[in-house]
Design a protein around this motif. Structure first.
Motif, PDB file in Angstrom:
ATOM      1  N   UNK A  98      41.911  37.959  32.601  1.00  0.00           N
ATOM      2  CA  UNK A  98      41.876  37.412  33.957  1.00  0.00           C
ATOM      3  C   UNK A  98      41.361  38.446  34.960  1.00  0.00           C
ATOM      4  N   UNK A  99      41.852  39.680  34.846  1.00  0.00           N
ATOM      5  CA  UNK A  99      41.477  40.697  35.830  1.00  0.00           C
ATOM      6  C   UNK A  99      40.141  41.360  35.509  1.00  0.00           C
ATOM      7  N   UNK A 100      39.798  41.503  34.240  1.00  0.00           N
ATOM      8  CA  UNK A 100      38.556  42.201  33.873  1.00  0.00           C
ATOM      9  C   UNK A 100      37.352  41.262  33.811  1.00  0.00           C
ATOM     10  N   UNK A 101      37.610  39.974  33.519  1.00  0.00           N
ATOM     11  CA  UNK A 101      36.494  39.062  33.257  1.00  0.00           C
ATOM     12  C   UNK A 101      36.450  37.817  34.136  1.00  0.00           C
ATOM     13  N   UNK A 102      37.607  37.329  34.582  1.00  0.00           N
ATOM     14  CA  UNK A 102      37.655  36.007  35.213  1.00  0.00           C
ATOM     15  C   UNK A 102      37.917  36.038  36.715  1.00  0.00           C
ATOM     16  N   UNK A 103      37.866  37.199  37.351  1.00  0.00           N
ATOM     17  CA  UNK A 103      37.934  37.272  38.803  1.00  0.00           C
ATOM     18  C   UNK A 103      39.306  37.193  39.436  1.00  0.00           C
ATOM     19  N   UNK A 104      40.380  37.276  38.660  1.00  0.00           N
ATOM     20  CA  UNK A 104      41.727  37.258  39.224  1.00  0.00           C
ATOM     21  C   UNK A 104      42.045  38.619  39.839  1.00  0.00           C
ATOM     22  N   UNK A 105      42.837  38.607  40.890  1.00  0.00           N
ATOM     23  CA  UNK A 105      43.376  39.864  41.397  1.00  0.00           C
ATOM     24  C   UNK A 105      44.538  40.279  40.491  1.00  0.00           C
ATOM     25  N   UNK A 106      44.922  41.532  40.584  1.00  0.00           N
ATOM     26  CA  UNK A 106      46.060  42.006  39.790  1.00  0.00           C
ATOM     27  C   UNK A 106      47.324  41.241  40.150  1.00  0.00           C
ATOM     28  N   UNK A 107      47.524  40.977  41.438  1.00  0.00           N
ATOM     29  CA  UNK A 107      48.720  40.242  41.881  1.00  0.00           C
ATOM     30  C   UNK A 107      48.739  38.825  41.304  1.00  0.00           C
ATOM     31  N   UNK A 108      47.589  38.150  41.326  1.00  0.00           N
ATOM     32  CA  UNK A 108      47.517  36.794  40.736  1.00  0.00           C
ATOM     33  C   UNK A 108      47.828  36.847  39.241  1.00  0.00           C
ATOM     34  N   UNK A 109      47.216  37.790  38.548  1.00  0.00           N
ATOM     35  CA  UNK A 109      47.423  37.888  37.099  1.00  0.00           C
ATOM     36  C   UNK A 109      48.882  38.177  36.772  1.00  0.00           C
ATOM     37  N   UNK A 110      49.517  39.045  37.554  1.00  0.00           N
ATOM     38  CA  UNK A 110      50.948  39.326  37.322  1.00  0.00           C
ATOM     39  C   UNK A 110      51.779  38.064  37.509  1.00  0.00           C
ATOM     40  N   UNK A 111      51.452  37.286  38.541  1.00  0.00           N
ATOM     41  CA  UNK A 111      52.210  36.067  38.823  1.00  0.00           C
ATOM     42  C   UNK A 111      52.092  35.057  37.678  1.00  0.00           C
ATOM     43  N   UNK A 112      50.906  34.919  37.119  1.00  0.00           N
ATOM     44  CA  UNK A 112      50.694  33.909  36.084  1.00  0.00           C
ATOM     45  C   UNK A 112      50.934  34.414  34.664  1.00  0.00           C
ATOM     46  N   UNK A 113      50.688  35.708  34.418  1.00  0.00           N
ATOM     47  CA  UNK A 113      50.711  36.213  33.041  1.00  0.00           C
ATOM     48  C   UNK A 113      51.658  37.375  32.807  1.00  0.00           C
ATOM     49  N   UNK A 114      52.317  37.878  33.855  1.00  0.00           N
ATOM     50  CA  UNK A 114      53.219  39.007  33.690  1.00  0.00           C
ATOM     51  C   UNK A 114      52.466  40.333  33.724  1.00  0.00           C
ATOM     52  N   UNK A 115      53.113  41.354  33.231  1.00  0.00           N
ATOM     53  CA  UNK A 115      52.546  42.704  33.249  1.00  0.00           C
ATOM     54  C   UNK A 115      51.466  42.863  32.178  1.00  0.00           C
ATOM     55  N   UNK A 116      50.469  43.690  32.453  1.00  0.00           N
ATOM     56  CA  UNK A 116      49.423  43.919  31.453  1.00  0.00           C
ATOM     57  C   UNK A 116      49.942  44.801  30.312  1.00  0.00           C
ATOM     58  N   UNK A 117      49.399  44.639  29.132  1.00  0.00           N
ATOM     59  CA  UNK A 117      49.791  45.502  28.017  1.00  0.00           C
ATOM     60  C   UNK A 117      49.126  46.871  28.149  1.00  0.00           C
ATOM     61  N   UNK A 118      49.702  47.841  27.486  1.00  0.00           N
ATOM     62  CA  UNK A 118      49.123  49.183  27.474  1.00  0.00           C
ATOM     63  C   UNK A 118      48.204  49.306  26.264  1.00  0.00           C
ATOM     64  N   UNK A 119      46.914  49.363  26.525  1.00  0.00           N
ATOM     65  CA  UNK A 119      45.929  49.598  25.464  1.00  0.00           C
ATOM     66  C   UNK A 119      45.116  50.822  25.856  1.00  0.00           C
ATOM     67  N   UNK A 120      44.580  51.505  24.871  1.00  0.00           N
ATOM     68  CA  UNK A 120      43.721  52.642  25.175  1.00  0.00           C
ATOM     69  C   UNK A 120      42.480  52.144  25.913  1.00  0.00           C
ATOM     70  N   UNK A 121      41.873  53.026  26.687  1.00  0.00           N
ATOM     71  CA  UNK A 121      40.681  52.620  27.444  1.00  0.00           C
ATOM     72  C   UNK A 121      39.541  52.243  26.504  1.00  0.00           C
ATOM     73  N   UNK A 122      39.449  52.894  25.348  1.00  0.00           N
ATOM     74  CA  UNK A 122      38.380  52.537  24.401  1.00  0.00           C
ATOM     75  C   UNK A 122      38.624  51.149  23.809  1.00  0.00           C
ATOM     76  N   UNK A 123      39.896  50.804  23.535  1.00  0.00           N
ATOM     77  CA  UNK A 123      40.198  49.453  23.036  1.00  0.00           C
ATOM     78  C   UNK A 123      39.895  48.414  24.102  1.00  0.00           C
TER      79      UNK A 123
END
Length: 195
Positions: free
Chosen positions: A143-168
């Motif tokens: 949502x935040x990297x590809x679909x134009x959601x703000x971080x606040x919107x994504x948190x509201x709909x999907x919760x916290x982002x997972x921790x992945x390495x930057x290369x992943x």
């Protein structure tokens, strides 16, 4: 008379009303999922962000959260959206509008897929929670990297982002060609089947 089956490139006829595990082929799943767009195609990038790529991202998120996941749970994650190789990816708001009819078809297809590859027909409550959590985490990133959601919107709909390495993140969140998504999906399936 209308038909309720879909012809696959393998030659199989998959009946949507009564799908048989014998008509499920991994090559058909990989091919179809690599050509189905997430977010109804409303994503950035030169290529669609496919359900195949999404599924691999979800499996990577699940693995990052719990490296000791057993083979059957990893396969269940890999297949969590597999029915979409036949019925496409419907956005969540539209699924809510059409309700149980879609869910019933999806559940029958997933049951047949599970049986075909040696998984229990129904996921346990624990597996369902794990898949939903990883799926929501992946959706936040998409949502935040590809679909134009703000971080606040994504948190509201999907919760916290997972921790992945930057290369992943770079790898899994740069839309792949359909051929690449298909081959990587098949490769991951083969790796899991060998373990």
């Amino acid at each position: 008379m209308s038909r309720a089956w879909q012809r696959m490139l393998s030659g199989r006829r998959l009946d949507l009303l009564d799908p048989s595990p014998l008509d499920v082929e991994i090559a058909d799943i990989a091919h179809g999922l690599a050509r189905v767009a997430r977010w109804n195609g409303q994503t950035n990038g030169a290529h669609i962000f496919s359900v195949a790529q999404h599924t691999l991202l979800v499996e990577a998120v699940a693995r990052a959260r719990n490296p000791r996941l057993d083979r059957s749970l990893r396969l269940a994650v890999l297949f969590h959206d597999a029915p979409e190789y036949v019925i496409g990816d419907m956005i969540s708001p539209f699924k809510a509008v059409i309700g149980d009819a879609y869910k019933g078809v999806e559940a029958r297809l997933l049951r047949a897929i599970h049986l075909r590859f040696g998984l229990p027909p129904e996921s346990t409550a624990e597996a369902t929670r794990l898949i939903k959590s990883a799926d929501r985490g992946a959706a936040h990133l998409e949502a935040t990297r590809l679909a134009g959601f703000t971080t606040a919107e994504a948190r509201r709909f999907f919760g916290e982002p997972p921790a992945l390495s930057s290369s992943m993140e770079r790898d899994y969140l740069t839309p792949w060609t359909a051929d690449r998504a298909e081959s990587r999906y098949l490769k991951r399936f083969e790796e899991l089947m060998r373990t």
